[in-house]
Write a protein that holds these residues in place. Sequence first.
Motif, PDB file in Angstrom:
ATOM      1  N   ASN A  22      29.526  51.910  33.788  1.00 16.96           N
ATOM      2  CA  ASN A  22      29.589  51.075  34.998  1.00 16.96           C
ATOM      3  C   ASN A  22      29.979  51.981  36.159  1.00 16.96           C
ATOM      4  O   ASN A  22      30.494  53.092  35.930  1.00 16.96           O
ATOM      5  N   PRO A  23      29.735  51.543  37.400  1.00 21.42           N
ATOM      6  CA  PRO A  23      29.952  52.436  38.546  1.00 21.42           C
ATOM      7  C   PRO A  23      31.403  52.894  38.727  1.00 21.42           C
ATOM      8  O   PRO A  23      31.641  53.953  39.295  1.00 21.42           O
ATOM      9  N   TRP A  24      32.366  52.102  38.263  1.00 20.26           N
ATOM     10  CA  TRP A  24      33.781  52.475  38.426  1.00 20.26           C
ATOM     11  C   TRP A  24      34.128  53.716  37.621  1.00 20.26           C
ATOM     12  O   TRP A  24      35.044  54.456  37.966  1.00 20.26           O
ATOM     13  N   GLU A  26      32.317  56.303  37.085  1.00 20.59           N
ATOM     14  CA  GLU A  26      31.563  57.491  37.479  1.00 20.59           C
ATOM     15  C   GLU A  26      32.410  58.723  37.754  1.00 20.59           C
ATOM     16  O   GLU A  26      32.094  59.794  37.286  1.00 20.59           O
ATOM     17  N   ASP A 163      25.584  42.567  42.049  1.00 21.55           N
ATOM     18  CA  ASP A 163      26.184  43.808  42.551  1.00 21.55           C
ATOM     19  C   ASP A 163      26.692  44.594  41.330  1.00 21.55           C
ATOM     20  O   ASP A 163      27.503  44.078  40.554  1.00 21.55           O
ATOM     21  N   ARG A 165      28.808  46.780  40.903  1.00 19.32           N
ATOM     22  CA  ARG A 165      30.256  46.969  40.762  1.00 19.32           C
ATOM     23  C   ARG A 165      30.922  45.769  40.093  1.00 19.32           C
ATOM     24  O   ARG A 165      32.011  45.873  39.533  1.00 19.32           O
ATOM     25  N   TYR A 167      29.917  43.764  37.422  1.00 18.53           N
ATOM     26  CA  TYR A 167      28.912  43.746  36.350  1.00 18.53           C
ATOM     27  C   TYR A 167      29.242  42.743  35.260  1.00 18.53           C
ATOM     28  O   TYR A 167      28.398  42.439  34.417  1.00 18.53           O
ATOM     29  N   THR A 171      34.808  39.946  36.647  1.00 18.02           N
ATOM     30  CA  THR A 171      35.203  40.859  37.725  1.00 18.02           C
ATOM     31  C   THR A 171      35.085  40.191  39.101  1.00 18.02           C
ATOM     32  O   THR A 171      35.524  40.757  40.097  1.00 18.02           O
ATOM     33  N   ALA A 214      37.483  44.415  45.727  1.00 16.50           N
ATOM     34  CA  ALA A 214      37.467  45.798  45.228  1.00 16.50           C
ATOM     35  C   ALA A 214      38.772  46.161  44.517  1.00 16.50           C
ATOM     36  O   ALA A 214      38.818  47.118  43.745  1.00 16.50           O
ATOM     37  N   GLY A 259      36.763  50.332  35.154  1.00 11.80           N
ATOM     38  CA  GLY A 259      36.065  49.119  35.583  1.00 11.80           C
ATOM     39  C   GLY A 259      36.681  47.848  35.040  1.00 11.80           C
ATOM     40  O   GLY A 259      35.988  46.842  34.874  1.00 11.80           O
TER      41      GLY A 259
END
Length: 273
Positions: A22-24, A26, A163, A165, A167, A171, A214, A259
């Motif tokens: 997931n993007p978190w 990265e 989105d 972020r 996912y 969230t 966020a 994430g």
Amino acid sequence: MTSRPRFLMCPPTYFEVAYVINPWMEHHVDNVQQARAQAQWDALHEALQARADVALVEPAPGLPDMPFTANAGVVLGDTFVPSRFRHAQRQGEEALFERWCAEHGFAIRALPEGLDFEGAGDALLDRGQPLLWMGHGHRSDAACAPALQALLDIEVEPLRLADARFYHLDTCFCPLQGGALLYNPRAFDDDSRARIEARVPAHRRLAVDADDAAAFACNAVDVLDAVMLNRASDALRAGLKRLDYDVIETPLDEFMKSGGSAKCLTLRLDEPR
Ligand code: ARG
């Protein structure tokens, strides 16, 4: 006499960011401070134990995301529907969670073959009406909605997550005791947002802003009249107080590197029909 709520948690003994799904995650591979993560998890565990009974499932080496017990499966009454993780890195958790639930009295009901489904990360019971909200688009397949409706005999409302972020449904969406809803409206496609807003009256909806979103504010554990979350702005805290919830902030930034936050680290085990 009402019994105490029950939750399942998994100690973060082997927690780390070892891969990126997931993007978190990265920029955080090998970047978790283990002792700090353990202390943050301990604080959440302690806050939850003050209000609920918390069972523990044994962590396993090589499964660094296992502390996110929300993803084990979905519970309704004495039925447990196990997850089928989209990513190979988490599939080893499936049998361990299923065994724990079978050993603790749940009837295991499997989804049809070939569907991806990530449990209470994507399937959240409304707290005001008999309804299961289900997120899809990233981890769980849309086809899980009719399948869960058949298996659990409850109406399922599918919501498309828009989105990357946000996912998992948990969230960006948190049904609260009494039928209120904490959510991030920007995380959904227009049609799904319209359906949320048609089903939950405006005075019961608390939309979070981009900063609270966020900070994982929607990834909250609702337990009795309290809401436990990583962090809430003054405005959000005031909004929750106005709806009569106690706000308990418990920092979980080490887990946000993966994430996840408060809600992801727990699975509610008593979900009466
Ligand atoms: N790193 C985990 C994953 O990507 C985090 C899971 C968070 N869980 C949740 N219920 N949102 O699968």
